[in-house]
Design a protein around this motif. Structure first.
Motif, mmCIF file in Angstrom:
data_model
loop_
_atom_site.group_PDB
_atom_site.id
_atom_site.type_symbol
_atom_site.label_atom_id
_atom_site.label_comp_id
_atom_site.label_asym_id
_atom_site.label_seq_id
_atom_site.Cartn_x
_atom_site.Cartn_y
_atom_site.Cartn_z
ATOM 1 N N PHE A 134 32.230 29.561 40.290
ATOM 2 C CA PHE A 134 32.992 29.616 39.030
ATOM 3 C C PHE A 134 33.007 31.001 38.391
ATOM 4 C CE2 PHE A 134 32.049 24.879 37.847
ATOM 5 C CZ PHE A 134 32.906 24.467 38.865
ATOM 6 N N MET A 135 32.233 31.930 38.926
ATOM 7 C CA MET A 135 31.981 33.140 38.129
ATOM 8 C C MET A 135 33.210 34.020 37.882
ATOM 9 S SD MET A 135 29.722 35.890 40.226
ATOM 10 C CE MET A 135 28.518 34.820 41.006
ATOM 11 N N ASP A 136 34.236 33.910 38.715
ATOM 12 C CA ASP A 136 35.421 34.737 38.475
ATOM 13 C C ASP A 136 36.520 34.007 37.714
ATOM 14 O OD1 ASP A 136 34.424 37.093 39.701
ATOM 15 O OD2 ASP A 136 34.655 36.074 41.644
ATOM 16 N N ARG A 137 36.204 32.821 37.225
ATOM 17 C CA ARG A 137 37.190 32.085 36.420
ATOM 18 C C ARG A 137 37.021 32.423 34.938
ATOM 19 N NH1 ARG A 137 37.074 26.063 39.115
ATOM 20 N NH2 ARG A 137 37.015 26.770 41.293
ATOM 21 N N TYR A 138 37.906 31.805 34.126
ATOM 22 C CA TYR A 138 37.935 32.089 32.685
ATOM 23 C C TYR A 138 37.622 30.825 31.879
ATOM 24 C CZ TYR A 138 39.511 36.654 33.917
ATOM 25 O OH TYR A 138 39.537 37.911 34.438
ATOM 26 N N PRO A 139 37.138 30.986 30.641
ATOM 27 C CA PRO A 139 36.690 29.824 29.856
ATOM 28 C C PRO A 139 37.713 28.689 29.777
ATOM 29 C CG PRO A 139 36.030 31.818 28.725
ATOM 30 C CD PRO A 139 36.839 32.246 29.921
ATOM 31 N N VAL A 185 22.082 26.129 35.335
ATOM 32 C CA VAL A 185 22.671 25.267 34.308
ATOM 33 C C VAL A 185 23.583 24.203 34.919
ATOM 34 C CG1 VAL A 185 22.491 27.029 32.504
ATOM 35 C CG2 VAL A 185 24.618 26.848 33.833
ATOM 36 N N GLY A 186 23.492 24.018 36.241
ATOM 37 C CA GLY A 186 24.214 22.925 36.882
ATOM 38 C C GLY A 186 25.671 23.216 37.178
ATOM 39 N N LEU A 187 26.051 24.494 37.300
ATOM 40 C CA LEU A 187 27.431 24.842 37.650
ATOM 41 C C LEU A 187 27.446 25.586 38.981
ATOM 42 C CD1 LEU A 187 28.728 26.163 34.182
ATOM 43 C CD2 LEU A 187 29.216 23.938 35.227
ATOM 44 N N ARG A 198 39.269 36.197 27.157
ATOM 45 C CA ARG A 198 39.767 37.180 28.125
ATOM 46 C C ARG A 198 38.697 37.670 29.082
ATOM 47 N NH1 ARG A 198 42.138 38.522 23.621
ATOM 48 N NH2 ARG A 198 44.366 38.074 23.412
ATOM 49 N N ARG A 199 37.486 37.194 28.929
ATOM 50 C CA ARG A 199 36.427 37.680 29.808
ATOM 51 C C ARG A 199 36.094 36.613 30.841
ATOM 52 N NH1 ARG A 199 31.885 40.851 27.205
ATOM 53 N NH2 ARG A 199 32.604 42.282 28.812
ATOM 54 N N SER A 200 35.797 37.067 32.048
ATOM 55 C CA SER A 200 35.443 36.114 33.096
ATOM 56 C C SER A 200 34.060 35.539 32.795
ATOM 57 C CB SER A 200 35.434 36.805 34.459
ATOM 58 O OG SER A 200 34.305 37.671 34.541
ATOM 59 N N ILE A 201 33.750 34.428 33.465
ATOM 60 C CA ILE A 201 32.447 33.782 33.283
ATOM 61 C C ILE A 201 31.333 34.779 33.634
ATOM 62 C CG2 ILE A 201 30.997 31.852 34.050
ATOM 63 C CD1 ILE A 201 33.681 31.255 32.324
ATOM 64 N N ARG A 209 22.460 37.623 39.826
ATOM 65 C CA ARG A 209 21.822 37.022 38.641
ATOM 66 C C ARG A 209 22.725 35.953 38.047
ATOM 67 N NH1 ARG A 209 18.005 35.724 37.104
ATOM 68 N NH2 ARG A 209 17.979 36.313 34.920
ATOM 69 N N VAL A 210 24.033 36.247 37.970
ATOM 70 C CA VAL A 210 24.970 35.276 37.399
ATOM 71 C C VAL A 210 25.007 34.009 38.260
ATOM 72 C CG1 VAL A 210 27.408 34.824 36.883
ATOM 73 C CG2 VAL A 210 26.376 36.994 36.180
ATOM 74 N N ALA A 211 25.010 34.182 39.574
ATOM 75 C CA ALA A 211 25.033 33.027 40.484
ATOM 76 C C ALA A 211 23.795 32.151 40.258
ATOM 77 C CB ALA A 211 25.089 33.513 41.929
ATOM 78 N N GLU A 212 22.663 32.809 40.139
ATOM 79 C CA GLU A 212 21.404 32.104 39.906
ATOM 80 C C GLU A 212 21.444 31.320 38.586
ATOM 81 O OE1 GLU A 212 17.466 34.350 39.292
ATOM 82 O OE2 GLU A 212 18.396 35.240 41.085
#
Ligand SMILES: Nc1ncnc2c1ncn2[C@@H]1O[C@H](COP(=O)(O)OP(=O)(O)OP(=O)(O)O)[C@@H](O)[C@H]1O
Ligand SMILES: [Mg+2]
Length: 337
Positions: free
Chosen positions: A155-160, A149-151, A115-118, A141-144
């Motif tokens: 993607f940061m607002d998507r879910y697992p 890690v090659g992504l 339930r948590r975003s990336i 920081r999340v973008a960095e």
């Protein structure tokens, strides 16, 4: 004799042990003294080093990894991190210590909350340790980290659930490195992934280490998986480390019959070695009924009477290579060189 440790070690483990009482587990042997999952582990890890921990299912690898991070409390022994015994730290002190020690899990499906975003998943440790001050800084920081890690940062607002196993493992890795740890326990980080993806994740873990200079305890079933990433290898059987040493010596001159059997079972590019395949007799005994003497004697192809009664300790058989076998012989090649 146990493995030597020195002041410049990042982590030193002394006589570490964990017994799970039957009440907490699923064991049916209520008359036994519980499950001795880890027994008398002593070793060290240097800054920037990768120690691989290898052994069959149930031998205590995950328990040992979790003890090092004090995710579970040991029954006996010490874990020194940067010279401090973390088994004696208060909960508040341990919380601060956690920023220096992180874990990458085996199961990239179960280890990320759905339930948590990336962005929330990756930034959670940053928030816990107060390392970001604004939501803007958090997203930067999340973008960095995603890039590292090659992504894609997009993607940061998507879910697992929107990601593959390999991508999820990259997300778990981004989370683990977010706080700049000095030590990472990677517990079978690729064994749940497709073979085609495994090498990419191992390469990523290796590249991140080259950049950031942290140490790994890298747990695997299979000696083949750790062949490229390990500096040293520890082999575990029924809760005990039976052999530990530099990768080169352990692979080329394994001294413990169990290490020899594991190596002979691994896919071998050299056809000459296939001929010497060692097939172990029987199953691994239950960890709640560890055989007396050498715990491997019930399956060992070279066991003698002494092995049934006398428990072998780790002895140095070539420089920095230690083996717990009565019949381990000093390595002639290493003495010549
Ligand atoms: N919380 C627990 N309570 C009771 N017993 C446990 C607990 N955790 C692990 N064990 C037991 O301790 C032993 C070691 O388990 P552990 O998970 O450390 O092995 P492992 O080497 O990581 O195995 P695998 O390769 O399957 O992951 C096993 O017999 C297991 O059943
Ligand atoms: Mg495990």
């Amino acid at each position: 004799m146990t493995e030597m440790s020195s002041v410049d070690d990042l982590l030193t483990v002394r006589n570490l042990g964990k017994t799970f009482s039957d009440a907490g587990g699923l064991s049916f042997t209520s008359s036994s003294g519980g499950v001795r999952a880890v027994d008398g582990a002593s070793f060290s890890v240097k800054p920037g080093e990768t120690l691989a921990l290898v052994g069959e299912s149930g031998c205590g690898k995950s328990t040992l990894g979790r003890l090092l991070l004090r995710l579970i409390q040991p029954t006996d022994g010490e874990v020194l991190f940067g010279g401090r015994d973390i088994t004696a730290l208060s909960a508040a002190e341990m919380r601060m210590m956690r920023a220096k020690m992180q874990m990458v899990f085996q199961d990239p499906y179960g280890s990320l909350s759905p339930r948590r975003s990336i962005a929330q998943i990756i930034s959670e440790p940053l928030e816990v340790f107060g390392l970001v001050k604004s939501s803007r800084e958090r997203r930067d920081r999340v973008a960095e980290l995603l890039t590292q890690v090659g992504l894609s940062p997009s993607f940061m607002d998507r879910y697992p659930r929107q990601f593959s196993g390999g991508q999820r493992q990259r997300i778990g890795i981004a989370r683990a490195i977010s706080v700049n740890p000095q030590f990472i326990v990677a517990d079978e980080p690729v064994s749940a992934l497709d073979v085609s993806v495994q090498a990419q994740i191992v390469n990523l873990l290796q590249d991140l280490q080259a950049e950031r200079k942290f140490s790994y305890l890298f747990i695997a079933h299979d000696l083949a998986v750790v062949r490229h990433i390990a500096d040293r290898v520890a082999v575990m059987y029924l809760g005990r480390i039976v052999e530990i040493g530099p990768k080169k010596s352990v692979y080329s001159m394994p001294q413990h019959p169990y290490t020899q059997a594991l190596l002979s079972a691994a896919p071998e590019p050299d056809p000459d070695r296939k001929a010497n395949r060692i097939v172990l007799q029987g199953d691994v005994p239950s960890p709640s009924r560890v055989p007396p003497g050498c715990s491997f004697h019930t399956r060992c192809p070279i066991a003698k009477d002494i092995c049934k009664v006398d428990r072998p300790v780790l002895r140095e058989v070539s420089p920095n290579q230690f083996s717990a076998c009565h019949f381990a012989a000093p390595n002639p090649l290493s003495q010549a060189g």
